[in-house]
Design an enzyme around this catalytic site. Structure first.
Site, PDB file in Angstrom:
ATOM      1  CB  SER A  15      -0.976  -0.039   1.173  1.00  0.00           C
ATOM      2  OG  SER A  15      -1.966   0.956   1.035  1.00  0.00           O
TER       3      SER A  15
ATOM      4  CG  ASP B 239      -6.195  -3.353  -4.301  1.00  0.00           C
ATOM      5  OD1 ASP B 239      -7.137  -2.787  -3.708  1.00  0.00           O
ATOM      6  OD2 ASP B 239      -5.053  -2.859  -4.404  1.00  0.00           O
TER       7      ASP B 239
ATOM      8  CG  HIS C  45      -4.892  -2.772  -0.748  1.00  0.00           C
ATOM      9  ND1 HIS C  45      -4.490  -2.095  -1.884  1.00  0.00           N
ATOM     10  CD2 HIS C  45      -4.274  -2.156   0.289  1.00  0.00           C
ATOM     11  CE1 HIS C  45      -3.679  -1.109  -1.545  1.00  0.00           C
ATOM     12  NE2 HIS C  45      -3.528  -1.126  -0.228  1.00  0.00           N
TER      13      HIS C  45
END
Length: 725
Positions: A90, A327, A380
């Site tokens: 991320s 994601d 994600h």
């Protein structure tokens, strides 16, 4: 917690007590030593006595983390010779390459201790504001979240620039897209997301979470859903721009509330005994632990990460860029673009990679030790999602008999719709739908294996809201038969005509249902059966045929329709789903001129063969599920089915969630568009090498039991035979 660490955490009992810890069989510590670092200062259990230290940025964070590493290796010099890697996900798409750059510069400058730095990994990482921002709409289209029309409208209005809309036309189209995908879980588009339009407060530490998060994990799906939805991660449509980076508490104050729940971690890390055991400062000194803090003031001051990646890989450091392919927050479509933009030659063509003989994703290798890979079905935070990765005689003279099974609506059968269900194949019994899909029961293999299956109520049966006729059609399929084997030579139009005769006779027998709305439904090859039968019914209504059927409409699921359109849809689907690379898709498009159905030359055929090699080991009926097919299938006797030996392993998986034992129905085979002429039946198909992921043991065991067949009035009892003409 629950990602790559040594333990899995469950809520404690009673509520509010410490979580229970269990061994995580997929912990990264099984194969490596791992440092979990709270950074920058002010995050997690990291703190400073000088609050000015909480004002920071990307470059300062990288410098501080480099200083930490040098000090750590001074304390633990025994690890200096071990290969060292930096990893994160991320927003760590910023942290990792900037820190890696600091480490590499330190090595070049002779800084001691000398770290044996070998490379880095970034998962679903923010990288470049323009590329990240422009990747979302193509992802949404490829994944089937927005329509072709809306996608084309956006392309035209925005000229491919979705990041910074140039005018109101582009902005309006993007708003329409946002409205379509608003209620999707951005971190895993397959998982539920219980966010409220008007979020209420729940106290979970200092987190502001919507009241509906209390429902996390509640779902109508037959499979359990993990209670944590799925990590605090970089928010949707928030590419990293220069300047102030909002913290999660700031983001949570807006209406864009992510699907998160940090209660397990909060309970554990704010327990005084736990903090003492892990040598963390007590809450009285540094305050309570929060998954994401509002203490820091963070500035994005490092720019695009592409130059960092370029410099690091050019120096020979290994880089693995991985993306969970479901994601929508930082989609794989962007990572694929920027890795390709580095300009390195491809040394390992796009291909599947495997875990336990199952396709786990797709990989492409570049020169200079750069690898880009997708993780099939992951969201994600990849380590969290994928820790491993009745009878009707319609011709008495022939003895032509169609078998049906009728299930009355459990709600209000006198008013609820009547639905005809047809499975496809061709040649597949509609008990496929009854047993495995939407019938009133769920079936499990009996124990021992030779006993009858056990039946359980199916809370999602279509009979909850409608009456359903499960019809075996055409004659010869399932429990439908004829005394004259010439009746087994049939076609689409004859099947439609025979089924229309069946319906007229059925409504003669059951006139109490004539006023109910009537629908025709089916899937796969029933993409042919349903519209042709519907057309026959409509013609009969127009001609005044009696009884008059109250026909209202039809449903087709994943149905074969048009040979050219069906066949030409495969390659764009494979590309949109991240199964083939951009390069291979572009090569195929150029070589085939958009016609993948009938290759015009050897160049097109070669490209399509390469695509087939890439996707060969996928489960074609659900690309996210395992497929135990053998390259050289062996024969197992399961009724009259010819199935590969490896089907005995159906349902075995490394996934933390249970997988249905049946993979997922006899359906129209891959790359077999419906052409005029003979249609191969499944036994014919099963004699080839393209063996589907199927297992009909439950239905076969049940429907070939004498007591069962007697109970459902199947041959030889002939209880439900009706004469049509």
């Amino acid at each position: 917690m629950g990602f790559s660490g040594p333990f899995n955490f469950d809520f404690g009992e009673p509520s509010g007590s410490l979580p229970s810890l269990h061994n995580n069989p997929y912990s990264w510590s099984k194969v490596s030593s791992v440092i979990y670092l709270d950074s920058p200062v002010g995050v997690g259990l990291s703190y400073s006595e000088n609050k000015s230290d909480y004002v920071t940025g990307d470059l300062k964070t990288a410098s501080d983390s480099h200083s930490f590493l040098l000090k750590w290796f001074e304390i633990y010099p025994e690890f200096l010779t071990n290969p060292f890697y930096i990893s994160g996900e991320s927003y760590a798409g910023i942290y990792v390459p900037t820190l890696a750059s600091e480490v590499a510069k330190g090595i070049d400058a002779g800084v001691t201790p000398s770290i044996n730095f070998k490379g880095y990994m970034v998962g679903n990482g923010v990288t470049d504001d323009i590329i990240d921002g422009n990747a979302i709409v193509p992802f949404q289209h490829g994944m089937g979240l927005i329509s072709d029309d809306l996608y084309e409208e956006a392309i035209f209005a925005c000229h491919g620039n979705f990041y910074e809309p140039a005018d109101s036309n582009c902005s309006e189209v993007l708003k329409k897209i946002d409205q379509v995908v608003y209620d999707v879980n951005i971190y895993d588009i397959l998982e539920p997301c219980y966010h409220s339009k008007v979020p209420s407060l729940i106290t979970t530490g200092n987190s502001r979470l919507p009241m509906s998060f209390r429902k996390l994990g509640e779902t109508e799906r037959p499979l359990p859903v993990r209670k944590r939805m799925f990590g605090r991660a970089w928010p949707y449509k928030a590419p990293v721009r220069a300047g102030h980076v909002p913290t999660w508490p700031e983001i949570l104050n807006s209406v864009e509330v992510p699907c998160t729940d940090d209660r397990v971690a909060t309970l554990w890390l704010n327990n005084a005994d736990v903090r003492k055991a892990i040598h963390a400062e007590p809450a009285t000194v540094i305050g309570p632990w929060e998954l994401c803090t509002d203490k820091i003031n963070m500035t994005h001051d490092s720019g695009s990460m592409i130059p960092y990646h370029n410099n690091l890989t050019a120096q020979g450091y290994r880089a693995i860029i991985f993306s969970g392919d479901h994601d929508m927050c930082v989609p794989f479509t962007g990572s694929a673009v920027w890795t390709r933009s580095l300009g390195y030659p491809i040394v390992d063509e796009w291909r599947p990679w495997y875990v336990n003989d199952q396709v786990a994703g797709f990989i492409q290798g570049y020169d200079n030790n750069l690898i880009f890979l997708t993780v099939k079905g992951a969201g994600h935070t990849v380590p969290e999602y994928k820790p491993q990765e009745a009878y009707v005689n319609i011709d008495e003279s022939h003895g032509k008999n169609l078998y049906y099974y009728f299930v009355e609506s459990e709600r209000n059968p006198s008013n609820d719709p009547v639905v005809l269900w047809l499975n496809g194949g061709p040649g597949c019994s509609s008990f496929d739908g009854f047993v495995y899909e939407h019938g009133p029961f769920n079936f499990e293999l009996g124990k021992p294996g030779t006993s009858l299956p056990s039946l359980h109520n199916n809370p999602h049966s279509w009979s909850k809201v409608s009456s359903v006729i499960y019809l075996d059609s055409p004659v010869g399929v399932g429990l439908s038969y004829s005394k004259n084997k010439s009746d087994y030579v049939t076609g689409d139009l004859k099947t439609a005509s025979d089924t229309h005769l069946f319906l007229l006779k059925w409504f003669e027998i059951y006139p109490e249902f004539l006023t109910n709305p009537f629908y025709i439904s089916g899937e796969s090859y029933a993409g042919i059966y349903v519209p042709t039968l519907s057309y026959e019914v409509v013609k009969g209504i127009d001609a005044g045929v009696t009884p008059a059927i109250n026909f209202k409409g039809y449903m087709v699921g994943n149905g074969v329709t048009d040979e050219i359109i069906d066949a030409n849809a495969l390659v764009p689907f494979q590309h949109g789903m991240g199964l083939i690379s951009d390069e291979l898709y572009e090569e195929a498009t150029v070589a085939c001129h958009g016609n993948f159905y009938e290759p015009a030359g050897s160049s097109c055929s070669d490209k399509l063969n390469r695509i087939d090699q890439v996707v060969n080991d996928l489960n074609i009926y659900d690309i996210l599920e395992p497929c135990y097919h053998s390259k050289e299938p062996s024969v197992i006797t399961t009724g009259n089915s010819r199935l590969p030996m490896s089907f005995r392993k159906l349902g075995e998986t490394e996934r933390p969630l249970p997988v249905r034992k049946r993979m997922f129905g006899r359906a129209w085979p891959f790359k077999a568009p419906v052409r005029a002429g003979h249609v191969p039946t499944w036994p014919e198909i099963l004699n080839g090498l393209d063996v589907p992921c199927t297992d009909d043991r439950v239905a076969t065991a049940w429907l070939n039991n004498e007591d069962v067949r007697k109970a459902i009035h199947a041959e030889p009892v002939r209880y439900n035979f009706l004469v049509l003409y």
